[in-house]
Design a protein around this motif. Structure first.
Motif, PDB file in Angstrom:
ATOM      1  N   ASN A  22     -16.524  33.240 107.671  1.00  0.00           N
ATOM      2  CA  ASN A  22     -15.636  33.865 108.665  1.00  0.00           C
ATOM      3  C   ASN A  22     -14.462  32.926 108.987  1.00  0.00           C
ATOM      4  OD1 ASN A  22     -17.106  32.093 110.379  1.00  0.00           O
ATOM      5  ND2 ASN A  22     -17.954  33.719 111.633  1.00  0.00           N
ATOM      6  N   VAL A  23     -14.739  31.828 109.686  1.00  0.00           N
ATOM      7  CA  VAL A  23     -13.678  30.879 110.056  1.00  0.00           C
ATOM      8  C   VAL A  23     -13.051  30.243 108.815  1.00  0.00           C
ATOM      9  CG1 VAL A  23     -13.201  28.697 111.253  1.00  0.00           C
ATOM     10  CG2 VAL A  23     -14.684  30.413 112.324  1.00  0.00           C
ATOM     11  N   GLY A  24     -13.899  29.894 107.835  1.00  0.00           N
ATOM     12  CA  GLY A  24     -13.408  29.249 106.607  1.00  0.00           C
ATOM     13  C   GLY A  24     -12.420  30.099 105.846  1.00  0.00           C
ATOM     14  N   ILE A  25     -12.769  31.365 105.608  1.00  0.00           N
ATOM     15  CA  ILE A  25     -11.864  32.259 104.856  1.00  0.00           C
ATOM     16  C   ILE A  25     -10.608  32.546 105.686  1.00  0.00           C
ATOM     17  CG2 ILE A  25     -11.593  34.535 103.805  1.00  0.00           C
ATOM     18  CD1 ILE A  25     -14.600  34.560 103.216  1.00  0.00           C
ATOM     19  N   ALA A  26     -10.799  32.799 106.998  1.00  0.00           N
ATOM     20  CA  ALA A  26      -9.668  33.177 107.862  1.00  0.00           C
ATOM     21  C   ALA A  26      -8.585  32.104 107.917  1.00  0.00           C
ATOM     22  CB  ALA A  26     -10.170  33.477 109.276  1.00  0.00           C
ATOM     23  N   SER A  27      -8.973  30.845 107.703  1.00  0.00           N
ATOM     24  CA  SER A  27      -7.974  29.769 107.803  1.00  0.00           C
ATOM     25  C   SER A  27      -7.049  29.709 106.586  1.00  0.00           C
ATOM     26  CB  SER A  27      -8.660  28.418 108.021  1.00  0.00           C
ATOM     27  OG  SER A  27      -9.559  28.157 106.980  1.00  0.00           O
ATOM     28  N   HIS A  28      -7.298  30.557 105.570  1.00  0.00           N
ATOM     29  CA  HIS A  28      -6.468  30.522 104.356  1.00  0.00           C
ATOM     30  C   HIS A  28      -5.723  31.819 104.072  1.00  0.00           C
ATOM     31  CE1 HIS A  28      -8.021  26.625 103.035  1.00  0.00           C
ATOM     32  NE2 HIS A  28      -9.202  27.045 103.434  1.00  0.00           N
ATOM     33  N   LEU A  29      -6.008  32.897 104.831  1.00  0.00           N
ATOM     34  CA  LEU A  29      -5.408  34.204 104.514  1.00  0.00           C
ATOM     35  C   LEU A  29      -4.893  34.892 105.768  1.00  0.00           C
ATOM     36  CD1 LEU A  29      -8.154  35.704 102.132  1.00  0.00           C
ATOM     37  CD2 LEU A  29      -5.930  34.805 101.425  1.00  0.00           C
ATOM     38  N   ASP A  30      -3.981  35.853 105.558  1.00  0.00           N
ATOM     39  CA  ASP A  30      -3.618  36.747 106.656  1.00  0.00           C
ATOM     40  C   ASP A  30      -4.907  37.461 107.064  1.00  0.00           C
ATOM     41  OD1 ASP A  30      -2.099  38.070 108.501  1.00  0.00           O
ATOM     42  OD2 ASP A  30      -1.347  39.586 107.113  1.00  0.00           O
ATOM     43  N   VAL A  72      -6.217  39.402 101.571  1.00  0.00           N
ATOM     44  CA  VAL A  72      -6.283  39.383 103.041  1.00  0.00           C
ATOM     45  C   VAL A  72      -7.749  39.360 103.473  1.00  0.00           C
ATOM     46  CG1 VAL A  72      -4.069  40.520 103.511  1.00  0.00           C
ATOM     47  CG2 VAL A  72      -6.119  41.910 103.161  1.00  0.00           C
ATOM     48  N   PHE A  73      -7.968  39.003 104.739  1.00  0.00           N
ATOM     49  CA  PHE A  73      -9.338  38.891 105.248  1.00  0.00           C
ATOM     50  C   PHE A  73      -9.515  39.730 106.509  1.00  0.00           C
ATOM     51  CE2 PHE A  73     -12.330  36.520 108.139  1.00  0.00           C
ATOM     52  CZ  PHE A  73     -13.497  36.851 107.458  1.00  0.00           C
ATOM     53  N   VAL A  74     -10.633  40.463 106.561  1.00  0.00           N
ATOM     54  CA  VAL A  74     -10.986  41.241 107.754  1.00  0.00           C
ATOM     55  C   VAL A  74     -12.361  40.777 108.233  1.00  0.00           C
ATOM     56  CG1 VAL A  74     -11.568  43.546 108.639  1.00  0.00           C
ATOM     57  CG2 VAL A  74      -9.649  43.263 107.041  1.00  0.00           C
ATOM     58  N   ASN A  75     -12.433  40.360 109.495  1.00  0.00           N
ATOM     59  CA  ASN A  75     -13.740  40.016 110.060  1.00  0.00           C
ATOM     60  C   ASN A  75     -14.244  41.203 110.865  1.00  0.00           C
ATOM     61  OD1 ASN A  75     -16.059  38.825 110.923  1.00  0.00           O
ATOM     62  ND2 ASN A  75     -15.098  37.264 112.187  1.00  0.00           N
ATOM     63  N   ASP A  76     -15.395  41.740 110.459  1.00  0.00           N
ATOM     64  CA  ASP A  76     -15.989  42.850 111.204  1.00  0.00           C
ATOM     65  C   ASP A  76     -17.446  42.559 111.555  1.00  0.00           C
ATOM     66  OD1 ASP A  76     -15.318  45.207 112.468  1.00  0.00           O
ATOM     67  OD2 ASP A  76     -16.171  46.481 110.915  1.00  0.00           O
ATOM     68  N   ALA A  77     -17.805  41.266 111.550  1.00  0.00           N
ATOM     69  CA  ALA A  77     -19.196  40.872 111.832  1.00  0.00           C
ATOM     70  C   ALA A  77     -19.274  40.258 113.222  1.00  0.00           C
ATOM     71  CB  ALA A  77     -19.673  39.868 110.780  1.00  0.00           C
ATOM     72  N   PHE A  78     -19.416  41.112 114.234  1.00  0.00           N
ATOM     73  CA  PHE A  78     -19.494  40.601 115.603  1.00  0.00           C
ATOM     74  C   PHE A  78     -20.757  39.760 115.789  1.00  0.00           C
ATOM     75  CE2 PHE A  78     -20.391  40.969 120.202  1.00  0.00           C
ATOM     76  CZ  PHE A  78     -19.219  40.387 120.677  1.00  0.00           C
ATOM     77  N   GLY A  79     -21.827  40.124 115.078  1.00  0.00           N
ATOM     78  CA  GLY A  79     -23.106  39.417 115.211  1.00  0.00           C
ATOM     79  C   GLY A  79     -23.046  37.940 114.859  1.00  0.00           C
ATOM     80  N   THR A  80     -22.028  37.531 114.071  1.00  0.00           N
ATOM     81  CA  THR A  80     -21.892  36.105 113.733  1.00  0.00           C
ATOM     82  C   THR A  80     -20.591  35.506 114.273  1.00  0.00           C
ATOM     83  OG1 THR A  80     -20.859  36.646 111.610  1.00  0.00           O
ATOM     84  CG2 THR A  80     -23.240  36.310 111.601  1.00  0.00           C
ATOM     85  N   ALA A  81     -19.906  36.252 115.146  1.00  0.00           N
ATOM     86  CA  ALA A  81     -18.601  35.782 115.645  1.00  0.00           C
ATOM     87  C   ALA A  81     -18.717  34.535 116.503  1.00  0.00           C
ATOM     88  CB  ALA A  81     -17.906  36.892 116.437  1.00  0.00           C
ATOM     89  N   HIS A  82     -19.925  34.253 117.018  1.00  0.00           N
ATOM     90  CA  HIS A  82     -20.104  33.053 117.846  1.00  0.00           C
ATOM     91  C   HIS A  82     -20.409  31.818 117.004  1.00  0.00           C
ATOM     92  CE1 HIS A  82     -24.023  34.606 116.998  1.00  0.00           C
ATOM     93  NE2 HIS A  82     -24.679  33.733 117.733  1.00  0.00           N
TER      94      HIS A  82
END
Length: 396
Positions: A161-169, A145-155
């Motif tokens: 971030n986007v790459g990993i998130a597109s393949h996992l819950d 699973v993937f957790v994004n906790d990096a607000f500093g790069t969310a933009h």
């Protein structure tokens, strides 16, 4: 919140990939400010308490040469994180390949691994920062699973971030959840009166923020270099002060549209040179000498801001009031920080970047409701712009 949070997904006994923001300032291989690492601890500790195997991804600086690689290694960060967590943090000097895969495989439940700087992948083409689909897919293959906790790069839409998130819950961690709560409530459901304070050098950097916040805020205070374009739009002479000629008409339109909502400085600290050693004086806004430049707002302006802010219940601040890096021209920025630090019963939100640096410099961090960890991301959020790193996370 519309996005899944860390509590909404099954992490127990799983290999959890986490995008953190460990882009910390370093000098001679030593961390000079560990705030971003500290901000990630709640998410990491929650995962280790759930017996998850935790694999952390972060960038550090920009990588354009072998020399950049040497000075932007995350190895010192792994050591410092280990001290903060009270346990060894495994470090992978590789961003891909058998050595990384083996280290992930060997992790025990509750262990933490930090992967080398994700931007090492940018040395041969922008694989990380260009969101290379193969790289995102590869990193996703390392976990469950993937957790994004990096607000500093969310933009930014990156592979990590986007790459990993597109393949996992996927879900957001505690830090992003907190950022969205405070910024979201301040902008979309503010307790009133709601005052926005916007500073910085250029109107062009903040146009979208002004346009987004004008209908929502009760007052919009404008300071910093960008104020001079507004003063010029009012027909005032601004001497050698910073001016964006091509934005004067826009400033006029915004002033017409805003009525008495926009608040501008009434006096200015001017200097005969852009230097901390320059001669300075305080003048009313309509008396700036032709060969001097405005580098800070004056004491009457601070008093005016104080009066407007006295009954505010929600305040969002983004951008300094002057050239605060020079001590002579930091009074406006420090004055605003002091006013906000002493407001009672108000939600005070600082939108990262230079404003956050000023607050930290004065030791006022504990006196604000929330200080954002992402300058660019919080600016985009205040503009009403979608943040790709958050958009990519699964909805609840």
């Amino acid at each position: 919140m519309a996005k899944q949070t860390i509590k909404d997904i099954q992490v127990q006994d799983k290999t959890v990939l986490v995008r953190v923001d460990f882009n910390v300032p370093m000098k001679d291989g030593k961390i000079t400010d560990d705030n971003r690492i500290v901000q990630a601890l709640d998410t990491i500790k929650y995962l280790t308490d759930q017996n998850a195997k935790v694999v952390l991804f972060s960038h550090l600086g920009k990588i354009k040469s072998e020399e950049d690689k040497a000075k932007n290694s995350l190895e010192p960060v792994a050591a410092h994180l280990g001290e903060l967590l009270g346990q060894e943090v495994v470090f992978s000097p590789e961003t891909s390949g058998p050595e990384l895969e083996e280290k992930v495989k060997k992790l025990s439940p509750g262990q933490v691994l930090l992967v080398q700087n994700t931007r090492y992948e940018d040395l041969e083409g922008k694989k990380e920062s260009g969101n290379d689909p193969e790289l995102g897919k590869y990193w996703a293959s390392l976990g469950d699973v993937f957790v994004n906790d990096a607000f500093g790069t969310a933009h930014r839409a990156h592979a990590s971030n986007v790459g990993i998130a597109s393949h996992l819950d996927s879900a957001v961690g505690y830090l992003i959840e907190k950022e969205l709560k405070y910024l979201g409530e301040a902008v979309d459901e503010p307790e009133r009166p709601f005052v926005a304070i916007l500073g910085g050098a250029k109107v062009s950097d903040k146009i979208k923020v002004i346009e987004n916040l004008l209908p929502k805020a009760d007052k919009v205070i404008i300071g910093g270099g960008m104020a001079f374009t507004f003063l010029k739009a009012q027909g005032l002479e601004i001497g050698q002060s910073l001016l964006e000629e091509d934005r004067i008409e826009l400033a006029k339109e915004l002033l017409d549209q805003a009525g008495d909502k926009i608040i501008l400085p009434v006096d200015i600290t001017v200097a005969d040179d852009f230097s901390n050693d320059a001669n300075t004086k305080v003048v009313p806004v309509d008396q700036i000498p032709a060969d001097w430049q405005g580098l800070d707002c004056g004491p009457e302006t601070i008093e005016k801001f104080k009066e407007i802010l006295s009954d505010a219940k929600t305040v969002v601040w983004n951008g300094p009031m002057g050239v605060f890096e020079m001590e002579k021209f930091a009074k406006g920025t420090n004055g605003v920080a002091e006013i906000l630090a002493n407001l009672e019963d108000a939600n005070t939100i600082v939108g990262g970047g230079d404003s956050a640096a000023a607050v930290a410099q004065l030791g006022y961090e504990d006196k604000f409701t929330h200080i954002s960890t992402g300058g660019g991301a919080s600016l985009n959020y205040l503009e009403g712009t979608e943040l790709p790193g958050i958009a990519a996370i699964k909805d609840k």
